[in-house]
Scaffold this motif. Sequence first.
Motif, PDB file in Angstrom:
ATOM      1  N   ASN A 248       1.212  33.881 -14.387  1.00  0.00           N
ATOM      2  CA  ASN A 248       2.377  34.760 -14.250  1.00  0.00           C
ATOM      3  C   ASN A 248       3.612  33.851 -14.260  1.00  0.00           C
ATOM      4  O   ASN A 248       4.064  33.401 -13.208  1.00  0.00           O
ATOM      5  N   LEU A 249       4.128  33.610 -15.473  1.00  0.00           N
ATOM      6  CA  LEU A 249       5.187  32.602 -15.656  1.00  0.00           C
ATOM      7  C   LEU A 249       6.445  33.253 -16.204  1.00  0.00           C
ATOM      8  O   LEU A 249       6.365  34.159 -17.054  1.00  0.00           O
ATOM      9  N   PRO A 250       7.616  32.798 -15.747  1.00  0.00           N
ATOM     10  CA  PRO A 250       8.876  33.343 -16.283  1.00  0.00           C
ATOM     11  C   PRO A 250       9.158  32.786 -17.677  1.00  0.00           C
ATOM     12  O   PRO A 250       8.785  31.654 -18.015  1.00  0.00           O
ATOM     13  N   ARG A 251       9.834  33.593 -18.486  1.00  0.00           N
ATOM     14  CA  ARG A 251      10.155  33.148 -19.842  1.00  0.00           C
ATOM     15  C   ARG A 251      11.305  32.138 -19.866  1.00  0.00           C
ATOM     16  O   ARG A 251      11.435  31.365 -20.805  1.00  0.00           O
ATOM     17  N   THR A 252      12.128  32.171 -18.825  1.00  0.00           N
ATOM     18  CA  THR A 252      13.321  31.294 -18.815  1.00  0.00           C
ATOM     19  C   THR A 252      13.019  29.884 -18.344  1.00  0.00           C
ATOM     20  O   THR A 252      13.905  29.035 -18.305  1.00  0.00           O
ATOM     21  N   GLY A 253      11.763  29.619 -17.940  1.00  0.00           N
ATOM     22  CA  GLY A 253      11.432  28.283 -17.461  1.00  0.00           C
ATOM     23  C   GLY A 253      11.771  28.115 -15.987  1.00  0.00           C
ATOM     24  O   GLY A 253      12.415  28.963 -15.366  1.00  0.00           O
ATOM     25  N   ALA A 254      11.311  26.999 -15.440  1.00  0.00           N
ATOM     26  CA  ALA A 254      11.558  26.689 -14.023  1.00  0.00           C
ATOM     27  C   ALA A 254      11.852  25.192 -13.914  1.00  0.00           C
ATOM     28  O   ALA A 254      10.940  24.385 -13.743  1.00  0.00           O
ATOM     29  N   PRO A 255      13.141  24.796 -14.025  1.00  0.00           N
ATOM     30  CA  PRO A 255      13.476  23.367 -14.048  1.00  0.00           C
ATOM     31  C   PRO A 255      13.430  22.739 -12.658  1.00  0.00           C
ATOM     32  O   PRO A 255      14.008  23.257 -11.705  1.00  0.00           O
ATOM     33  N   VAL A 256      12.728  21.621 -12.550  1.00  0.00           N
ATOM     34  CA  VAL A 256      12.697  20.813 -11.324  1.00  0.00           C
ATOM     35  C   VAL A 256      12.863  19.351 -11.725  1.00  0.00           C
ATOM     36  O   VAL A 256      12.907  19.024 -12.909  1.00  0.00           O
ATOM     37  N   ALA A 257      12.972  18.485 -10.725  1.00  0.00           N
ATOM     38  CA  ALA A 257      13.072  17.043 -10.972  1.00  0.00           C
ATOM     39  C   ALA A 257      11.969  16.347 -10.200  1.00  0.00           C
ATOM     40  O   ALA A 257      11.727  16.650  -9.027  1.00  0.00           O
ATOM     41  N   GLY A 258      11.298  15.390 -10.843  1.00  0.00           N
ATOM     42  CA  GLY A 258      10.224  14.685 -10.159  1.00  0.00           C
ATOM     43  C   GLY A 258       9.507  13.723 -11.068  1.00  0.00           C
ATOM     44  O   GLY A 258       9.956  13.407 -12.180  1.00  0.00           O
ATOM     45  N   VAL A 259       8.354  13.267 -10.589  1.00  0.00           N
ATOM     46  CA  VAL A 259       7.486  12.368 -11.364  1.00  0.00           C
ATOM     47  C   VAL A 259       6.396  13.234 -11.987  1.00  0.00           C
ATOM     48  O   VAL A 259       5.559  13.803 -11.253  1.00  0.00           O
ATOM     49  N   PRO A 260       6.361  13.364 -13.300  1.00  0.00           N
ATOM     50  CA  PRO A 260       5.435  14.321 -13.928  1.00  0.00           C
ATOM     51  C   PRO A 260       3.972  14.098 -13.553  1.00  0.00           C
ATOM     52  O   PRO A 260       3.257  15.044 -13.243  1.00  0.00           O
ATOM     53  N   ILE A 261       3.507  12.848 -13.552  1.00  0.00           N
ATOM     54  CA  ILE A 261       2.087  12.585 -13.295  1.00  0.00           C
ATOM     55  C   ILE A 261       1.705  12.961 -11.872  1.00  0.00           C
ATOM     56  O   ILE A 261       0.589  13.399 -11.595  1.00  0.00           O
ATOM     57  N   ARG A 262       2.672  12.835 -10.922  1.00  0.00           N
ATOM     58  CA  ARG A 262       2.381  13.193  -9.536  1.00  0.00           C
ATOM     59  C   ARG A 262       2.386  14.702  -9.339  1.00  0.00           C
ATOM     60  O   ARG A 262       1.534  15.258  -8.642  1.00  0.00           O
ATOM     61  N   LEU A 263       3.338  15.404  -9.928  1.00  0.00           N
ATOM     62  CA  LEU A 263       3.329  16.864  -9.835  1.00  0.00           C
ATOM     63  C   LEU A 263       2.108  17.441 -10.556  1.00  0.00           C
ATOM     64  O   LEU A 263       1.555  18.470 -10.133  1.00  0.00           O
ATOM     65  N   GLU A 264       1.676  16.787 -11.604  1.00  0.00           N
ATOM     66  CA  GLU A 264       0.449  17.220 -12.284  1.00  0.00           C
ATOM     67  C   GLU A 264      -0.754  17.086 -11.345  1.00  0.00           C
ATOM     68  O   GLU A 264      -1.623  17.961 -11.307  1.00  0.00           O
TER      69      GLU A 264
END
Length: 527
Positions: A399-415
């Motif tokens: 259930n994802l929004p079409r407008t995106g959800a921008p955050v800031a971080g380290v991609p491999i860690r959030l993954e």
Amino acid sequence: MADSARRRDAFDQQLRRFRWSNRLSITPRILAVNILPLALLGGGVFYLDGYRKQLLAERYKMARIEVQITAEALAGASRQRQEALMVQIGKEQRMRLRMFDAEGNLWADSFQLAEPAFQFDDPTDDKFSDDFAQMLDRVFDTIVGAEPIPDYIEPSVPDADVWPELRRAREAGLSQIQLRDAPDGSPVINAAAPVGLNGATLLTTRNALDITLAVREARTTLGVAVLVALFGSILLSLYMARTIVQPLRSLASAAIKVRQGRERDVEVPRLPERLDEIGVLARAVSDMTNALRQRIDAVDHFAADVAHEIKNPLASLRGALESMPKVDDPQLRGQLMAIATHDVRRIDRLVSEISEASRIDAELSRATFEPIDLVQLVSAIVGAREHRAENDGKRIALNLPRTGAPVAGVPIRLERVIENLLDNAVSFSPPGGTITVTVQRNGANVELSVCDQGPGIPEDAREKVFRRFHSERPDAEAFGNHSGLGLAIARTIAEAHDGSLVALGRDDGGPGACLLLTLPQRTTAGA
């Protein structure tokens, strides 16, 4: 000793009256203490220069009026009357009057007609105080850049041409003023004006000693004010030194005790009443000390947990290896070998998880955050898991929004966080169950929830699942397949991104649990 203590307490009470100054920054306080005497001295010097110039300007006007009135009075009088007037005016006004004829010869001198009305002080007879006063005059003139004034020298030849003001008066037919310095440093004002129409001129000389005395008196007052300001500056400096040095010593003493570890419960002073840099430093050191203590406690607990968790598979492995030589049954030996292999894998998994958990904080403290679209990241992770068949037959609904959800971080860690949340949901979801992944914006944050249809988490146990080595797993899951560090690592990563990770119940009231990840939304300015 008692008297000393009482004096110290009295002084501390006096200092408390100035506690309002602790709200000011140290920089303006230091500047005020040091600039006040200098500003007073500098302003006083220029004030005295202006005061002296104002007195001289007033005296110039008076001298011009006097010489003009005297010249008019002498113009229509006989010579005998002129001499009498010169003597009378000279005594009354304490001036020297000289008349010159049309050829510039001295015709009459009030100092020769009668006893001189004033005398210049002899510099050789001056006392030390007079010499010191004249030296201060020269210093002040140098500071303000005063123009040099010619010395007053009585000419050896009584001729009008030796006086520039007389020449200008004859040429212009108007009164003229000239300032000179007497031998004792006081100003001498000469005024020249034409007398009548036959070319005669009048020269008046006045020693304005009162101007020098007035200026020196004002300078004395300034000196007293500067000394008072200097004394006050010294007292304020001592007070400020005490208000700075004493708390710094307290902070240093507490820091030394903390470093030496002699007192576990050392309380670093926070100085809440101080709003200046010292107060900020005190609270920063106190917070840093508390954070270090928490980190040390966490390391101690972590080390104890690690030893406990590794000891269990090691004991199992040791028992299997010790029993193997005593067993002749091939089937039983195979079971022991399987147990040993499982324990080795379990230890390897524990070591890998522990290594990653121990270095996450250090890595994230040095990492540079990048702009990330959480919607794209979740879509990519779910797609990769389905391609690798890692969802154990469970369906994942997005259930994802079409407008995106921008955050800031380290991609491999959030993954890694998202992977851990999905692994946990897959483990607890029943066969054929659905895992719902929702991403939405909520004010200044972005929220990611992973909800399963499993047994759920009791409300009193929702914090326990984030503890390290928490081992409550589904009954159907093989023992030792998880280290119990997954959710603890996920929360650590979330908090390092200024976010949070909590366990909740399902909004629809159905069975299952929801793990909610909250991260600050990346604004356009931070993109």
